[in-house]
Design a protein around this motif. Structure first.
Motif, short mmCIF file in Angstrom:
data_model
loop_
_atom_site.label_atom_id
_atom_site.label_comp_id
_atom_site.label_asym_id
_atom_site.label_seq_id
_atom_site.Cartn_x
_atom_site.Cartn_y
_atom_site.Cartn_z
N LEU A 108 0.86 -1.18 0.00
CA LEU A 108 0.00 0.00 0.00
C LEU A 108 0.89 1.23 0.00
O LEU A 108 1.90 1.26 0.70
CB LEU A 108 -0.89 0.03 1.25
CG LEU A 108 -1.94 -1.06 1.37
CD1 LEU A 108 -2.63 -0.96 2.73
CD2 LEU A 108 -2.95 -0.95 0.25
N VAL A 126 -11.78 3.03 -1.26
CA VAL A 126 -10.98 4.25 -1.44
C VAL A 126 -9.97 4.11 -2.57
O VAL A 126 -9.35 5.09 -2.97
CB VAL A 126 -10.25 4.64 -0.12
CG1 VAL A 126 -11.25 5.00 0.96
CG2 VAL A 126 -9.30 3.57 0.35
N TRP A 127 -9.79 2.91 -3.10
CA TRP A 127 -8.89 2.69 -4.23
C TRP A 127 -9.40 1.50 -5.02
O TRP A 127 -9.86 0.51 -4.45
CB TRP A 127 -7.46 2.43 -3.77
CG TRP A 127 -6.61 1.90 -4.91
CD1 TRP A 127 -6.22 0.61 -5.11
CD2 TRP A 127 -6.10 2.64 -6.01
NE1 TRP A 127 -5.49 0.50 -6.27
CE2 TRP A 127 -5.41 1.74 -6.84
CE3 TRP A 127 -6.17 3.97 -6.38
CZ2 TRP A 127 -4.78 2.14 -8.02
CZ3 TRP A 127 -5.53 4.37 -7.56
CH2 TRP A 127 -4.84 3.45 -8.35
N GLY A 128 -9.27 1.57 -6.32
CA GLY A 128 -9.60 0.45 -7.18
C GLY A 128 -11.06 0.44 -7.60
O GLY A 128 -11.84 1.32 -7.25
N THR A 129 -11.40 -0.58 -8.37
CA THR A 129 -12.74 -0.75 -8.89
C THR A 129 -13.23 -2.12 -8.51
O THR A 129 -12.60 -3.13 -8.87
CB THR A 129 -12.73 -0.60 -10.43
OG1 THR A 129 -12.15 0.64 -10.79
CG2 THR A 129 -14.13 -0.69 -11.00
N PRO A 184 -5.58 -1.28 -10.40
CA PRO A 184 -6.92 -0.75 -10.19
C PRO A 184 -8.01 -1.79 -9.98
O PRO A 184 -9.10 -1.45 -9.57
CB PRO A 184 -7.17 0.06 -11.46
CG PRO A 184 -6.25 -0.50 -12.48
CD PRO A 184 -5.05 -0.98 -11.73
N ASN A 220 0.67 5.49 0.42
CA ASN A 220 -0.13 6.66 0.76
C ASN A 220 0.28 7.79 -0.18
O ASN A 220 1.32 8.40 -0.01
CB ASN A 220 0.11 7.06 2.22
CG ASN A 220 -0.69 8.28 2.62
OD1 ASN A 220 -1.36 8.91 1.81
ND2 ASN A 220 -0.60 8.62 3.90
N THR A 221 -0.55 8.07 -1.17
CA THR A 221 -0.25 9.13 -2.13
C THR A 221 -0.80 10.48 -1.68
O THR A 221 -0.68 11.46 -2.39
CB THR A 221 -0.83 8.78 -3.53
OG1 THR A 221 -2.25 8.63 -3.40
CG2 THR A 221 -0.21 7.52 -4.08
N ASP A 242 0.44 0.37 -10.17
CA ASP A 242 -0.95 0.54 -9.76
C ASP A 242 -1.75 -0.68 -10.20
O ASP A 242 -1.56 -1.20 -11.30
CB ASP A 242 -1.56 1.79 -10.38
CG ASP A 242 -1.06 3.07 -9.75
OD1 ASP A 242 -0.39 2.99 -8.69
OD2 ASP A 242 -1.32 4.14 -10.30
#
Length: 126
Positions: A5, A121-124, A110, A7-8, A108
């Motif tokens: 993970l 909060v991230w991905g689909t 996704p 944190n961006t 990444d």
């Protein structure tokens, strides 16, 4: 499977209640999961397999929960190395799994979901 993970964001984020979901398709009735190594410590992770209905390529998911800690802005958890197998040890075919990727280095992903407090909060999701 190797994950990390990142944190961006611009502020530190709590890792408590963070869940990673890797969706796959399989028909076995039970699975075994292992954390081989994690820079944040395998003792800070829980992992299991859950059902996910009938979505194509995603009727199950490997659920990885982080039990605590904080991730600074711009920081990474480092390697999280996991294994998943059917309880009776036969091979899984990942070719058409929803979350399966072909990258040979971190990038990444996704189609791997990251949830915080139950919210994607991230991905689909499939």
């Amino acid at each position: 499977m190797n994950l990390q993970l990142v944190n961006t964001g611009s502020s530190a984020q709590s890792l408590k209640d963070v869940e990673i979901r890797y969706w796959f398709d399989d028909s076995a009735s039970s699975y075994t999961t292992w954390c081989d190594w994690a820079q944040i410590g395998c003792s800070n992770l829980t992992h299991s397999v859950s059902t996910n209905g009938t979505a194509a390529g995603a009727n199950r998911y490997l659920k990885v929960n982080v039990t605590g800690g904080t991730l600074a802005a711009g920081a990474s958890t480092g390697d999280i190395q996991l294994r998943l197998h059917r309880a009776y040890w036969s091979n899984l075919n990942e070719a058409d799994d929803y979350s399966h990727g072909t990258a040979s280095a971190y990038t990444d992903a996704p189609k791997i979901g990251v949830y915080s407090g139950g919210q994607l909060v991230w991905g689909t999701a499939p």
